[in-house]
Design a protein around this motif. Structure first.
Motif, PDB file in Angstrom:
ATOM      1  N   PRO A 177       0.521  -0.980   0.421  1.00 43.41           N
ATOM      2  CA  PRO A 177       0.070   0.039   0.426  1.00 43.41           C
ATOM      3  C   PRO A 177       0.922   1.249   0.090  1.00 43.41           C
ATOM      4  O   PRO A 177       1.922   1.266   0.964  1.00 43.41           O
ATOM      5  N   ARG A 178       0.576   2.441  -0.911  1.00 38.23           N
ATOM      6  CA  ARG A 178       0.890   3.329  -0.614  1.00 38.23           C
ATOM      7  C   ARG A 178      -0.096   4.611  -0.840  1.00 38.23           C
ATOM      8  O   ARG A 178      -1.188   4.442  -1.379  1.00 38.23           O
ATOM      9  N   THR A 179       0.436   5.802  -0.310  1.00 38.66           N
ATOM     10  CA  THR A 179      -1.098   6.878   0.323  1.00 38.66           C
ATOM     11  C   THR A 179      -0.079   7.881  -1.093  1.00 38.66           C
ATOM     12  O   THR A 179       0.917   8.615  -1.082  1.00 38.66           O
ATOM     13  N   SER A 241       7.174   9.704  -5.966  1.00 40.08           N
ATOM     14  CA  SER A 241       6.965  10.369  -4.373  1.00 40.08           C
ATOM     15  C   SER A 241       5.830  10.637  -4.152  1.00 40.08           C
ATOM     16  O   SER A 241       4.478  10.143  -5.546  1.00 40.08           O
ATOM     17  N   GLY A 242       4.928  11.060  -3.330  1.00 43.30           N
ATOM     18  CA  GLY A 242       4.122  11.079  -2.462  1.00 43.30           C
ATOM     19  C   GLY A 242       3.101  11.242  -3.211  1.00 43.30           C
ATOM     20  O   GLY A 242       1.973  11.742  -2.967  1.00 43.30           O
ATOM     21  N   ARG A 249       3.756   6.791 -12.315  1.00 35.79           N
ATOM     22  CA  ARG A 249       4.904   5.575 -12.296  1.00 35.79           C
ATOM     23  C   ARG A 249       4.645   4.520 -12.645  1.00 35.79           C
ATOM     24  O   ARG A 249       5.185   5.054 -14.296  1.00 35.79           O
ATOM     25  N   THR A 250       6.292   4.437 -12.337  1.00 35.83           N
ATOM     26  CA  THR A 250       7.283   3.470 -13.474  1.00 35.83           C
ATOM     27  C   THR A 250       7.165   2.158 -13.549  1.00 35.83           C
ATOM     28  O   THR A 250       7.597   1.477 -12.757  1.00 35.83           O
ATOM     29  N   LEU A 251       7.997   2.035 -14.388  1.00 35.22           N
ATOM     30  CA  LEU A 251       7.491   0.496 -14.652  1.00 35.22           C
ATOM     31  C   LEU A 251       9.062  -0.346 -14.441  1.00 35.22           C
ATOM     32  O   LEU A 251      10.298  -0.087 -14.916  1.00 35.22           O
ATOM     33  N   ALA A 252       9.423  -1.306 -13.766  1.00 36.04           N
ATOM     34  CA  ALA A 252      10.376  -1.860 -13.201  1.00 36.04           C
ATOM     35  C   ALA A 252      10.859  -2.531 -14.132  1.00 36.04           C
ATOM     36  O   ALA A 252      10.192  -3.837 -14.155  1.00 36.04           O
ATOM     37  N   ASP A 311       6.063  22.234  -4.254  1.00 33.41           N
ATOM     38  CA  ASP A 311       5.721  20.944  -5.564  1.00 33.41           C
ATOM     39  C   ASP A 311       4.181  20.044  -3.783  1.00 33.41           C
ATOM     40  O   ASP A 311       4.535  19.629  -3.052  1.00 33.41           O
ATOM     41  N   ILE A 312       2.887  20.052  -5.643  1.00 33.26           N
ATOM     42  CA  ILE A 312       1.314  19.590  -4.094  1.00 33.26           C
ATOM     43  C   ILE A 312       1.034  18.744  -5.427  1.00 33.26           C
ATOM     44  O   ILE A 312       0.319  17.692  -4.642  1.00 33.26           O
ATOM     45  N   LEU A 313       1.063  18.493  -6.694  1.00 31.30           N
ATOM     46  CA  LEU A 313       0.717  17.117  -7.316  1.00 31.30           C
ATOM     47  C   LEU A 313       1.221  17.121  -8.465  1.00 31.30           C
ATOM     48  O   LEU A 313       1.676  18.302  -9.021  1.00 31.30           O
TER      49      LEU A 313
END
Length: 677
Positions: A177-179, A241-242, A249-252, A311-313
């Motif tokens: 989980p990430r927020t 980052s949050g 997102r990044t594909l690893a 930065d906010i978004l």
């Protein structure tokens, strides 16, 4: 020494066999909040470690995490079921160890026996085994979480007493989980409705498959032949980052092959160990989406009347687009001779031909930066007019990928000498050499050279275009290459001396200590940043009167009035067409006489045995020098770095127009670590 018993019985959470190295004084195994791990020693970076598995180093020559495949990954470097035991050496290595200046790990893999033996494991956890995060509490439900690690091993005879096999597999599947939350601790209601859905719980995934197989063959009592193969495959989706929405997102991607063939021949007074190895490693993150990226920042007031900016978004496509790795062959031979009384002499040499490659196209998805407080039309949230754009631009038909066919050579001699029945000396010397043709033969662009050396004149003033460096505290000419100024470093001589002295006739107490110098290497990921500037660059253009929170820029080819067409590929092409090649990008220079990082290591201690108790106290001191560092090369108009009065701010606002910054690479990093244990 990390034994099989310690590996089996001590608790851990990720089955990374390196986790137990944390037991050694001065060694840290660190796992961050994203589950990515690294190993480091003393005050040095992770890139200074090396791991030797069955005598072969696993060094990453390109990236910075020390060993191949471990840069920004939740994965494990080697299947734990295949590790028999290993040793952690935090200082004073013997001369056989190379390309390491902090922690060396020497591991031995398992082999099959005359009896069939197998084992398996499953570790599992999900959201039912953890508490809810604050975001999940507000949402009233938990994000799905799953962490499964599983695997098995099997070994046994092919021909009893002559040939055996061992195979193992370990897998890892993670959903974590990430927020995603607004920056500056802003409430979600601060944003227009179309952006509020980007915030909240999200899931990050990771998959790893690790395979290892080994066959050993003893055709005679004097010969042992081993052939082993390792394959590592990783994939997943890494959130940024949050403030980064899930779509950024990044594909690893990590893929690694390693093969080793070994022949050991023994006689009464000598043993020869010959190795032939091959490696092929790829690390290649990619954006999940290929579309424009939008970064919003804001300035908000605190209750006490002060303000905060940040930065906010971030939404749209991701920025991480890279493909880096290494592949090549190794020949290594180690010869041990015991024919001289009281001496064990070991000599060895290795030669390696390895191709290093990098491709870095970050900001292939153009990044537009908005100041949401800028509202010339009376709105409340500016998402129409950016004040800056950054994007990747290859020059013409040039391939922005970089390759270097490196050659490495090392040779050493070691003597373990029992001077008396109480005193033992360990005397060693090694020498290492490496050629990096891409760096040694690099030629700087003549137009850039003329700019920073004052040859090019400003047509408006008749003065040099960039006079700042005329009185700087460094000479930019020491960093400019025409292809003839750079030579491979030949001074990597490394004496290593150790001793142990038994203090009493019962041999219960021993005094020990030593000194050693050890050279590491300069990572290719640093060097390629200079090489890439003639092939491609990250361009930055700032827009006039667009709410730039840093203040208005001076009109130029990289500071222009905003036009909505600049939000399109055609508009970005116009920006490029109106600016000279490389304008808006950084200029990087590396010092021509670049040295190789090294450390000097001292240790002293005493160990004793009291019936069933063994105790040891000791002290070590490690100094590392000539570590690589990139520094700001900009200077003020009079050549100084800091202003004569006021706030001692660096001269970021004085670039060589129309470029961005000057960045210089040099040996400017030192560390010192003292450990008592």
């Amino acid at each position: 020494n990390i034994t099989q018993r310690l590996i089996d019985q001590l608790p851990q959470i990720n089955r990374n066999f390196l986790a137990f190295a944390d037991l050694a004084p001065g060694v840290q195994f660190i796992t961050n909040a994203s589950g990515q791990s690294r190993l480091q020693g003393g005050a040095q970076d992770s890139r200074t470690v090396n791991i030797f598995i069955d005598g072969v180093g696993q060094k990453d020559y390109v990236l910075k995490n020390g060993i191949t495949g471990q840069d920004s990954t939740q994965g494990n470097p080697f299947p734990q079921l295949a590790i028999g035991e290993y040793r952690v050496i935090s200082s004073n290595y013997k001369a056989e160890f190379d390309q390491v200046s902090s922690v060396a790990i020497t591991a031995v893999t398992k082999s099959g026996t005359n009896e069939f033996h197998g084992e398996g494991f499953v570790d599992y956890t999900d959201e039912g085994f953890r508490a809810a995060t604050p975001t999940e509490i507000r949402a009233g439900s938990k994000t799905q979480t799953e962490d499964i690690q599983f695997g098995g091993a099997l070994g046994g005879p092919i021909i009893r007493d002559m040939m055996h096999f061992f195979v193992t597999y370990e897998g890892k599947r993670r959903e974590q989980p990430r927020t995603i939350a607004p920056g500056l601790d802003l409430p979600v209601s601060f944003f227009p409705p179309e952006y509020q859905g980007f915030f909240g719980p999200a899931t990050e995934t990771f998959n790893e498959n690790l395979y290892f197989g080994k066959i050993d063959f003893s055709p005679t009592q004097k010969d042992l032949i081993e052939v082993s193969l390792k394959y590592r495959d990783e994939s997943g989706e890494q959130l940024n980052s949050g403030i980064g929405a899930a779509e950024t997102r990044t594909l690893a991607k990590v893929e690694e092959w390693r093969a080793l063939a070994r022949w050991e021949h023994s006689e009464d007074t000598w043993v020869n160990d010959f190795r032939l190895a091959y490696e092929d490693v790829t690390w290649g993150p990619r954006p999940f989406l290929n579309e424009d990226t939008f970064l919003f920042n804001a300035t908000v007031l605190n209750p006490n009347g002060t303000s905060r900016r940040g930065d906010i978004l971030r939404i749209g496509g991701g920025s991480n687009f890279q493909d880096k790795g290494q592949d090549g062959w190794l020949i290594q031979d180690d010869f041990t001779y015991t024919g001289f009384e009281d001496h064990t002499i070991k000599v060895g040499a290795k030669a390696k031909w390895v191709t290093l490659n990098t491709f870095q196209a970050n900001n292939t998805n153009p990044l537009y930066i908005f100041n949401v407080n800028f509202n010339p039309s009376g709105g409340t949230f500016n998402d129409d007019i950016p004040y800056r754009v950054q994007f990747f631009e290859p020059f013409g038909d040039a391939d922005p990928g970089i390759e270097s066919d490196n050659f490495q050579f090392g040779i050493y001699a070691q003597d373990d000498w029992d001077v008396t029945d109480r005193l033992t000396l360990n005397l060693g010397i090694r020498w290492d050499y490496e050629e990096t043709p891409a760096f040694l033969d690099y030629v700087h662009n003549q137009a850039v050279v003329d700019l920073v050396t004052g040859v090019t004149l400003n047509p408006a003033t008749g003065l040099p275009s960039y006079p700042n460096l005329q009185n700087a505290d460094y000479d930019i000419r020491d960093f400019i290459s025409t292809g003839r100024e750079r030579d491979a470093f030949t001074g990597a001589f490394q004496p290593r001396v150790g001793f142990s002295y038994v203090l009493d006739s019962e041999r219960r107490f021993t005094l020990f200590g030593g000194y050693g110098r050890s050279y590491d290497r300069n990572q290719f990921d640093f060097i390629q940043q200079e090489l890439a500037q003639g092939l491609a660059t990250n361009r930055t253009f700032t827009f006039l009167n667009a709410g730039n929170p840093d203040g208005p820029c001076a009109p130029s080819v990289v500071c222009v009035p905003f036009d909505p067409i600049y939000l399109t590929p055609e508009g970005r092409a116009q920006l490029i067409a109106n600016a000279p090649p490389g304008a808006g990008g950084e200029l990087r220079f590396i010092k021509n006489d670049l040295k190789v990082p090294y450390s000097d290591q001292f240790s002293l201690g005493v160990r004793g045995r009291f019936d069933l108790l063994e105790a040891e106290i000791g002290y070590s001191h490690i100094e590392s020098k000539d570590g690589f560092a990139y520094l700001l090369g900009n200077r003020r108009p009079d050549g100084t770095f800091f202003p004569p009065t006021g706030n001692p701010s660096p001269p970021f606002g004085f670039p060589p127009a129309p470029y961005g910054l000057i960045i210089i690479g040099t040996n400017g990093h030192e560390t010192s670590a003292d450990s008592a244990y």
